[in-house]
Design a protein around this motif. Structure first.
Motif, PDB file in Angstrom:
ATOM      1  N   VAL A 178      -0.955  -0.005 -10.427  1.00  0.00           N
ATOM      2  CA  VAL A 178      -0.574   1.341  -9.986  1.00  0.00           C
ATOM      3  C   VAL A 178       0.783   1.313  -9.294  1.00  0.00           C
ATOM      4  O   VAL A 178       1.141   0.330  -8.637  1.00  0.00           O
ATOM      5  CB  VAL A 178      -1.636   1.947  -9.027  1.00  0.00           C
ATOM      6  N   VAL A 219       2.792   3.647  -6.564  1.00  0.00           N
ATOM      7  CA  VAL A 219       2.523   4.724  -5.621  1.00  0.00           C
ATOM      8  C   VAL A 219       3.665   4.864  -4.613  1.00  0.00           C
ATOM      9  O   VAL A 219       4.457   3.936  -4.417  1.00  0.00           O
ATOM     10  CB  VAL A 219       1.208   4.476  -4.839  1.00  0.00           C
ATOM     11  N   MET A 237      -8.143   4.856  -4.954  1.00  0.00           N
ATOM     12  CA  MET A 237      -7.373   4.903  -6.196  1.00  0.00           C
ATOM     13  C   MET A 237      -8.194   5.387  -7.391  1.00  0.00           C
ATOM     14  O   MET A 237      -7.689   6.126  -8.242  1.00  0.00           O
ATOM     15  CB  MET A 237      -6.803   3.516  -6.512  1.00  0.00           C
ATOM     16  N   LYS A 258      -2.873  10.735 -12.213  1.00  0.00           N
ATOM     17  CA  LYS A 258      -1.418  10.591 -12.226  1.00  0.00           C
ATOM     18  C   LYS A 258      -0.752  11.869 -11.722  1.00  0.00           C
ATOM     19  O   LYS A 258      -1.088  12.974 -12.148  1.00  0.00           O
ATOM     20  CB  LYS A 258      -0.946  10.282 -13.649  1.00  0.00           C
ATOM     21  N   LEU A 301       0.365   9.125  -6.440  1.00  0.00           N
ATOM     22  CA  LEU A 301       0.176   8.202  -7.563  1.00  0.00           C
ATOM     23  C   LEU A 301       1.202   8.554  -8.640  1.00  0.00           C
ATOM     24  O   LEU A 301       1.046   9.528  -9.369  1.00  0.00           O
ATOM     25  CB  LEU A 301      -1.250   8.309  -8.105  1.00  0.00           C
TER      26      LEU A 301
END
Length: 442
Positions: free
Chosen positions: A168, A170, A206, A211, A247
């Motif tokens: 990910v 972020v 998460m 997204k 995100l």
């Protein structure tokens, strides 16, 4: 302020009347939900997507006919905002309200009951009116213990979420007591955020994000920086912290069903080592995440051939034993017992499982059960000195418990005897008085 008389209109008139008095609160400004404020709420925070909101409401047709009312049931209604649990008009409208506000919404059919309506109550393609009062709202709780609370500032796109092992990207902004202590862009593997100095609570949130989502996470110490705090950020021990998380992008790891058995077994070794690394560093919650992954992968696998079956079982046993040890450290003794039981189902003479279950039971003051576990340990390994010492502790605790019971019951019986004596004395006094009265009367 609207009245029933205002509602006794046809669709066009009702829309015109509401449009003149109120505001269109729909994102696309199509007059799908028009709001008229009857009583302003408390200035300040407004509900966000995902919040648990509680409202009172009355639903009517535009001719004034009532079809539903929570006040008549004397029970407010709660739901998670923006999750499609209620009419679209409610998700849109309540998002615009403040705590304590009372307002009226005029809702087009496509935001309410649509072309089908509601049998016996709402005709097809009906405009409807809801009077609403927003009683309270609170963030979405992501954990059973309330340690992670999420509030969504900006909804993300799509329907997929990062999974354990996903990569990910972020943006993080962390604050404590209103002070910003970090702001950075960072990439990490879900389940391994600790490697980048990111709190467990951010990592565990998460798999709920999409997204593009921007959310605020309120983390209790267990999911933040714990009893150690974070000296480099000037954060003391046992402090609640807040993270705003965006995100930006992610790449999912393979799901369990996408992996064949050999992939799972190969990954299990690396994940076990990562869990052991966290355990040695005292990061027990992070270690728990890793050991759980192994069980998720392998608990439904059978394997082919004795050697493969043994390898699967060995990984499962190790993962459950390590989980039991983690839960001993975090003082979650019921979970220790649960994981030890899983091991004993696979290997009834497992020395470590019996010993750790005994430790947990001893710490839960289940002295007899604990002693039975330690005695089983000695049957498996007569040279286990630790188990022998624990049996002595159990015997002492049982003896103390019996002595305490004797004192408790002795005091109880003494009090009962004193009470009975007092009652008898009072009865004798009353009896004597009664005899005297009768003597005088005669």
């Amino acid at each position: 302020m609207t009245t029933d008389q205002d509602l006794s209109l046809d669709g066009k008139s009702a829309t015109a009347r509401f449009a003149a008095k109120g505001i269109d609160v729909t994102p696309c400004k199509d007059q799908g939900v028009i709001k008229v404020v009857k009583r302003p709420g408390v200035e300040g925070d407004r509900p966000m997507i995902g919040d648990r909101v509680t409202v009172h409401y009355t639903g009517k047709l535009v001719n004034g006919k009532k079809f539903d009312c929570s006040r008549e049931r004397k029970e407010p209604f709660s739901f998670n905002l923006g999750k499609g649990q209620v009419l679209k008009a409610w998700d849109v409208g309540v998002l615009s309200m403040q705590r304590g506000e009372v307002c009226t919404f005029l809702c087009k059919p496509e935001y309410a009951y649509g072309c089908a309506g509601n049998p016996d109550k709402i005709p097809p393609n009906s405009l409807v009116v809801f009077e609403m009062e927003l009683l309270k709202f609170e963030g979405e709780t992501l954990t059973d213990d309330g340690g992670i609370v999420r509030r969504i500032k900006l909804k993300g796109d799509g329907y997929t979420n990062p999974n354990d092992g996903a990569s990910v990207d972020v943006h993080l902004e962390g604050s404590c007591d209103g002070r910003l202590f970090e702001s950075r862009d960072v990439s990490f593997i879900v389940g391994e955020a600790e490697d980048k100095g990111i709190p467990l609570g951010v990592d565990r949130a998460m798999d709920k994000m999409q997204k593009g989502e921007c959310c605020v996470l309120h983390l209790k110490p267990k999911y933040g920086f714990g009893s150690e705090g974070k000296p480099e950020y000037k954060i003391g021990p046992d402090k609640n912290i807040t993270y705003e998380v965006t995100l930006k992008d992610f790449k999912k790891a393979k799901e369990t069903w996408e992996m064949d058995l050999m992939e799972k077994l190969d990954l299990a070794d690396a994940v076990k080592n990562k869990g052991n690394q966290y355990f040695k560093a005292g990061r027990y919650q992070q270690a728990i995440v890793q050991y759980h992954r192994i069980i998720t992968w392998l608990e439904m696998e059978c394997g082919t051939g004795i050697e493969q079956q043994k390898r699967i079982q060995d990984y499962e046993i190790t993962a459950h034993l390590n989980l039991a040890l983690c839960f001993l450290r975090t003082k979650e003794f019921s979970l220790v017992v649960d994981n030890c039981n899983k091991v004993i189902e696979l290997d009834e003479c497992n020395e470590k499982a019996l010993y750790r279950r005994g430790e947990a039971r001893l710490l839960r003051n289940e002295f007899t059960l604990a002693m039975a576990d330690f005695q089983q340990v000695l049957q498996v390994n007569p040279t286990n000195r630790a188990a022998r010492a624990q049996i002595s502790i159990c015997q002492s605790k049982i003896k103390e418990h019996h002595e305490q019971d004797k004192k408790t019951y002795a005091n109880m019986f003494q009090k009962f005897a004193e009470r009975d004596t007092k009652v008898r004395k009072e009865q004798n006094i009353m009896s004597n008085k009664h005899t005297t009265i009768h003597t005088v009367c005669f």
